[in-house]
Write an enzyme that holds these catalytic residues in place. Structure first.
Site, mmCIF file in Angstrom:
data_model
loop_
_atom_site.group_PDB
_atom_site.id
_atom_site.type_symbol
_atom_site.label_atom_id
_atom_site.label_comp_id
_atom_site.label_asym_id
_atom_site.label_seq_id
_atom_site.Cartn_x
_atom_site.Cartn_y
_atom_site.Cartn_z
ATOM 1 N N LYS A 35 -1.194 28.825 36.383
ATOM 2 C CA LYS A 35 -2.496 28.262 36.769
ATOM 3 C C LYS A 35 -2.271 26.988 37.592
ATOM 4 C CE LYS A 35 -2.741 25.887 32.317
ATOM 5 N NZ LYS A 35 -3.337 25.917 30.958
ATOM 6 N N TYR A 252 -2.662 -4.749 47.929
ATOM 7 C CA TYR A 252 -4.097 -4.959 47.675
ATOM 8 C C TYR A 252 -4.312 -5.674 46.352
ATOM 9 C CZ TYR A 252 -5.407 -1.597 51.338
ATOM 10 O OH TYR A 252 -5.589 -0.939 52.519
#
Ligand SMILES: *Cc1c(COP(=O)(O)O)cnc(C)c1O
Length: 356
Positions: A35, A252
């Site tokens: 999956k 940042y």
């Protein structure tokens, strides 16, 4: 030259890790769980690398059909089953097995039976409380499934909530056994953690996910100690080096301050590549094979690392974000998550390079 990031996938790792599971559960069929694009590794790639698989388990019907069309002849199981009756003829036509976990699915099988019977995994809820019939209702559901004629075979199935932790499978096994007492049908219970830690759960068929990809399902046992080989190494390079003075900040939000003059390496890999933005300062990275740590916030396209331990590093120095030499589980733990999430999040923009 293109941006220097890529995910390296050693195809031999899948066979190696599959064999680890086979040795742990020698009497069981092992379905490889593919999956989520094979946990980020590519379904077609894993299928090609694992011709010996006893079967595959996935969630998406079109992915299951594609596996069949690519010539895989053994079992393919849909772990969440079908979502509407219109899918039933496709299951029958392609011999795709389905989990049957709820009343609505039973009703669809009764009201719109597939043109030919399909292999069914009757799912029993033993405490996860997501999918499955309550233990008290399991026998009634089984009788209806048997009576409707839509099932070519029936396997009894459950999924453990705590096979990887100290609670183990005791309570869930008690519930499963009392729900199915007197019923003689094949069973499929175990995920990777149960395959590796709980032999009593092995039964006829097990479902191998995370361990196939070389990561550990456990918080307290490393993949290496389980004999697993990493199936994905996320590689990049330094694309800049900054020499900064004491008190300068990086990235940042200025979350890292240099305590002294230092060299900061800039790596071409950010959260848009699948690197976790939550990874805090101090998350390990390999530069030139040497362990360094992140310094400054993860941004979209770059991370920054403290190059103090590797003074020879320069633009172009090779970097490993996770994989060979740096377990994905360790990076995940720093970021407050699990290896599963990191590998599934590998971004489509990252090129994949297969190695033998
Ligand atoms: C994803 C999944 C698995 C595989 O679990 P791992 O922990 O990755 O081994 C097994 N069974 C079901 C029902 C699943 O959804």
């Amino acid at each position: 030259m293109s941006r220097p990031i890529h995910a390296e996938i050693p195809l031999a790792a899948f066979g190696h890790n599959y064999a680890v599971a086979k040795r742990a559960a020698p009497g069981s069929r092992v379905l490889a769980v593919v999956k989520a694009n094979a946990y980020g590794h590519g379904v077609a790639r894993v299928a090609r690398a694992l011709p010996q698989a006893d079967g595959f388990a996935t969630l998406e019907l079109d992915g299951a059909v594609r596996l069949r069309e690519q010539g895989f002849a053994r079992e393919i199981l849909l772990l969440e089953g079908f979502f509407e009756a219109a899918e039933l003829p496709i299951l029958a036509h392609n011999r795709i097995a389905t989990s049957v976990h709820c009343e609505e699915q039973l009703r669809m099988l009764e009201a719109s039976p597939p043109p030919a019977p399909v292999d069914c995994y009757l799912k029993i809820n033993t405490g996860m409380n997501r999918l499955g019939f309550m233990p008290e209702g399991a026998k009634a559901a089984l009788e209806r499934l048997q009576a409707c004629g839509a099932a070519r075979s029936i396997t009894l199935m459950t999924h453990f909530a705590t096979a990887d932790g100290p609670e183990g499978v005791h309570e869930a096994m008690n519930r499963f056994e009392s729900a199915t007492r007197g019923v003689s049908l094949p069973r499929s219970l175990a995920n990777s953690a149960a395959i590796l830690a709980h032999p009593r759960t092995h039964a006829e068929t097990v479902r191998l996910g995370i361990a196939l990809y070389g990561a550990t399902p456990f918080a307290d046992r490393t993949a290496e100690s389980l004999g697993l080989a990493p199936a994905m190494t996320l590689r990049s390079r330094l694309i800049a080096v900054q020499e900064i003075g004491p008190g300068e900040h990086v990235g940042y939000g200025a979350t890292f301050f240099a305590p002294q003059a230092m060299r900061i390496g800039v790596v071409a890999c950010g959260y848009a590549d699948g690197y976790p933005r939550h990874a805090p300062n101090g998350t390990p990275v390999l530069v030139d094979g040497v362990r360094v740590v992140t310094a400054g916030r993860v941004s979209m396209d770059m991370i920054t690392v403290d190059l103090t331990p590797v003074p020879a590093a320069r633009i172009g120095s090779p970097v490993v974000l996770w994989g060979e030499g740096l377990p994905i589980d360790e990076v995940a733990a720093h970021a407050g998550t699990v290896g599963y999430e990191l590998m599934c999040a590998l971004a489509p923009r990252v090129p994949v390079v297969e190695v033998a």
